[in-house]
Design an enzyme around this catalytic site. Structure first.
Site, PDB file in Angstrom:
ATOM      1  N   ASP A   6     -12.237   0.726   0.503  1.00 30.47           N
ATOM      2  CA  ASP A   6     -11.046   0.027   0.459  1.00 30.47           C
ATOM      3  C   ASP A   6     -11.038  -1.000  -1.243  1.00 30.47           C
ATOM      4  O   ASP A   6     -11.505  -1.135  -1.891  1.00 30.47           O
ATOM      5  CB  ASP A   6     -10.689  -1.570   1.299  1.00 30.47           C
ATOM      6  CG  ASP A   6      -9.718  -1.908   1.152  1.00 30.47           C
ATOM      7  OD1 ASP A   6      -8.572  -1.157   2.042  1.00 30.47           O
ATOM      8  OD2 ASP A   6      -9.887  -3.427   1.149  1.00 30.47           O
ATOM      9  N   HIS A  40     -10.765   4.501   7.377  1.00 25.66           N
ATOM     10  CA  HIS A  40      -9.980   3.521   6.833  1.00 25.66           C
ATOM     11  C   HIS A  40     -11.786   3.135   6.587  1.00 25.66           C
ATOM     12  O   HIS A  40     -12.583   2.551   5.845  1.00 25.66           O
ATOM     13  CB  HIS A  40      -9.229   2.875   6.676  1.00 25.66           C
ATOM     14  CG  HIS A  40      -9.154   2.113   5.167  1.00 25.66           C
ATOM     15  ND1 HIS A  40      -9.173   2.662   4.200  1.00 25.66           N
ATOM     16  CD2 HIS A  40      -9.183   0.974   5.143  1.00 25.66           C
ATOM     17  CE1 HIS A  40      -8.906   1.947   3.694  1.00 25.66           C
ATOM     18  NE2 HIS A  40      -8.935   0.565   3.588  1.00 25.66           N
ATOM     19  N   TYR A  47      -4.265  -9.034  -3.704  1.00 25.69           N
ATOM     20  CA  TYR A  47      -3.238  -8.290  -3.977  1.00 25.69           C
ATOM     21  C   TYR A  47      -3.257  -8.405  -5.241  1.00 25.69           C
ATOM     22  O   TYR A  47      -2.670  -7.482  -5.525  1.00 25.69           O
ATOM     23  CB  TYR A  47      -2.482  -7.602  -3.365  1.00 25.69           C
ATOM     24  CG  TYR A  47      -3.320  -6.924  -1.273  1.00 25.69           C
ATOM     25  CD1 TYR A  47      -3.048  -5.875  -1.750  1.00 25.69           C
ATOM     26  CD2 TYR A  47      -3.866  -7.520  -0.516  1.00 25.69           C
ATOM     27  CE1 TYR A  47      -3.839  -5.077  -0.604  1.00 25.69           C
ATOM     28  CE2 TYR A  47      -5.017  -7.019   0.165  1.00 25.69           C
ATOM     29  CZ  TYR A  47      -4.036  -5.662   0.063  1.00 25.69           C
ATOM     30  OH  TYR A  47      -5.495  -5.115   1.631  1.00 25.69           O
TER      31      TYR A  47
END
Ligand code: NAG
Length: 463
Positions: A230, A435, A376
């Site tokens: 990630d 993930h 982000y």
């Protein structure tokens, strides 16, 4: 005469076209930029450049007040709206399942025992560029002469170092076949868990890469291996790009390949998938419309956090029920997108409620939802892309390895991986896992890391 004028005009038009192509297509898209210089910005409050370089032991502590307040909030949760008939997770996290989890959190989650569990590894904090950085540092207990490899391992969002609790004991044990072990350094990313968040804008992935390199140096490692998934993968990839002299080798379970060349290849593949992707894996990327619809369906959170992270964070820092629904939805779908059709979100298939809630505690207790969500906004800002690090292939002096788990969000064939990981020495297609591989299939991930690092060590020994 007429021919001459015509000829000259055509020549001029061609020259202009070439110039425009070079200036507006080639240079911005395909030219590999120079490595950027990342400044040693002071990210914290407090007095600039008064760096205390000591490394202090740290313990996870859930205070009575925090637990009392949390239990009270959990018990006063307003009954969430029931899911629609026949719907499991397709409209978002199933609120019937959520009720079960909230009850578990309020009544069965033994926070004292979990605190002890979380403190089983040595924790530390140290201040870098004004931020207190929290990290686990686990040294293997090995006989002298046994090779020990320093390893920086980075988590992502919405995870934490909690993801590594089953992985660390495997990595720090001498491998039966290869005869070496890892010394694991697992930090909380800045703004996550018990690491401070920046007080000013601009702490993106490249800036975090510098902080992480300085952390390793502070601990005493000028050179080391890196691993990440990630955001952790994006950061270790940036480290290998910018600091090839420090990174001995890289292993990732979510490769970050976003060079212009890559986009071109993926686009060509939409016309002719077999040209781009190996047989049997075409449906992982194509048709591009299905793939992008899937990404679109699952990534609203990303758009929100990349643009208005502070707005969503108000509610999630105030309501444990909201926090649990938001984060556990990601753990469910990220592990296996088919779990959207399971009423219980499939969470207990690979995880326990205790470990999932431990991870929630890493957001709830330090109240870090906003500072974590901002990764982000900072990591996907135009300023960050202008640094151009994603366009620069990693130096061939850094061997790289990719573990491909079948339920990972994105799939790349080797020739695309090499756009970024130029010296790809190992790629493994594992037969299950998604993930959150470190937490879901720790033994598989650890074994692949040992295998990959062994190849890298042999390569180095040959030189
Ligand atoms: C995306 O979501 C829509 C609406 O829920 C659904 O109809 C569609 O099948 C989904 N597509 C993919 C590829 O997941």
């Amino acid at each position: 005469m007429l021919w001459l004028i015509l000829g000259v005009s055509v020549l001029i038009i061609i020259l202009i076209a070439v110039f425009l192509f070079y200036r507006y297509i080639y240079v911005p898209w395909f030219q590999i930029p120079a490595l950027p210089e990342i400044h040693e910005t002071w990210w914290g409050a407090g007095e600039e450049n008064k760096e205390d370089v000591s490394i202090m032991p740290f313990k996870i502590h859930f205070s009575e007040e925090v637990i009392e307040d949390l239990t009270d909030r959990l018990q006063r949760t307003r009954t969430p709206t029931r899911p629609l008939q026949g719907i499991q997770q397709q409209y978002g996290f199933n609120t019937d399942t959520l009720k079960t989890i909230l009850e578990y959190w309020a009544t069965k989650y033994d926070w004292k025992a979990r605190e002890n569990h979380l403190n089983q590894f040595p924790h530390f904090r140290t201040s870098i560029q004004g931020l207190n950085i929290h990290f686990l540092h686990v040294k293997p207990k090995v006989p002298e002469q046994t090779p020990v490899i320093p390893l920086l391992i980075l988590h992502g969002w919405p995870g934490s170092v909690v993801e590594f609790y089953k992985l660390i004991p495997i990595l720090t044990k001498v491998h039966e076949r290869y005869g070496y072990a890892f010394e694991v350094i697992a930090p909380s990313l800045p703004g996550f868990g018990f690491s401070d968040g920046a007080v000013k804008p601009g702490l993106g992935t490249c800036e975090i890469a510098l902080l992480m390199k300085k952390l390793m140096l502070r601990i005493g490692h000028e050179t080391f291996f890196v691993q990440g998934g990630d955001w952790g993968s994006i950061i270790v990839t940036a480290m290998a790009t910018m600091y090839p002299e420090a990174v001995l080798g890289l292993h990732t379970n979510m490769p970050d390949v976003s060079t212009p060349r890559t986009f071109l290849k993926i686009l060509i593949g939409s016309l002719w998938p077999r040209f781009v992707i190996d047989e049997g894996n075409e449906e992982k990327l194509y048709p591009l419309s299905t793939f992008s619809t899937h990404v679109w369906n699952e990534s609203a959170y990303l758009h929100m956090q990349a643009t208005k992270p502070d707005t969503i964070s108000v509610g999630l820092n105030d309501s444990p029920a909201g926090l649990a629904a938001y984060i556990l939805e990601k753990f469910s779908t990220g592990t296996n997108k088919d779990y959207r059709e399971w009423e219980d979100a499939g969470l207990l298939k690979k995880y326990t409620y205790d470990e999932l809630i431990d991870n929630l505690m890493f957001y709830w207790v330090p109240q870090c939802f906003a500072t974590a969500a901002r990764i982000y906004a900072e990591g996907l800002s135009s300023r960050q892309f202008a640094l151009g690090v994603n366009k620069i292939p990693i130096s061939k002096t850094v061997p790289c390895a990719v573990a491909v788990f079948p339920n990972e969000i994105i799939y790349y064939p080797d020739w695309i991986l090499r756009d970024k990981y130029a010296h790809l020495v190992h790629r493994a297609n594992l037969n299950n896992g998604g993930h959150f591989a470190a937490m879901e299939v720790p033994a598989k991930l650890a074994e692949d890391m040992f295998r990959a690092m062994e190849k890298m060590r042999r390569l180095k020994a040959k030189k």
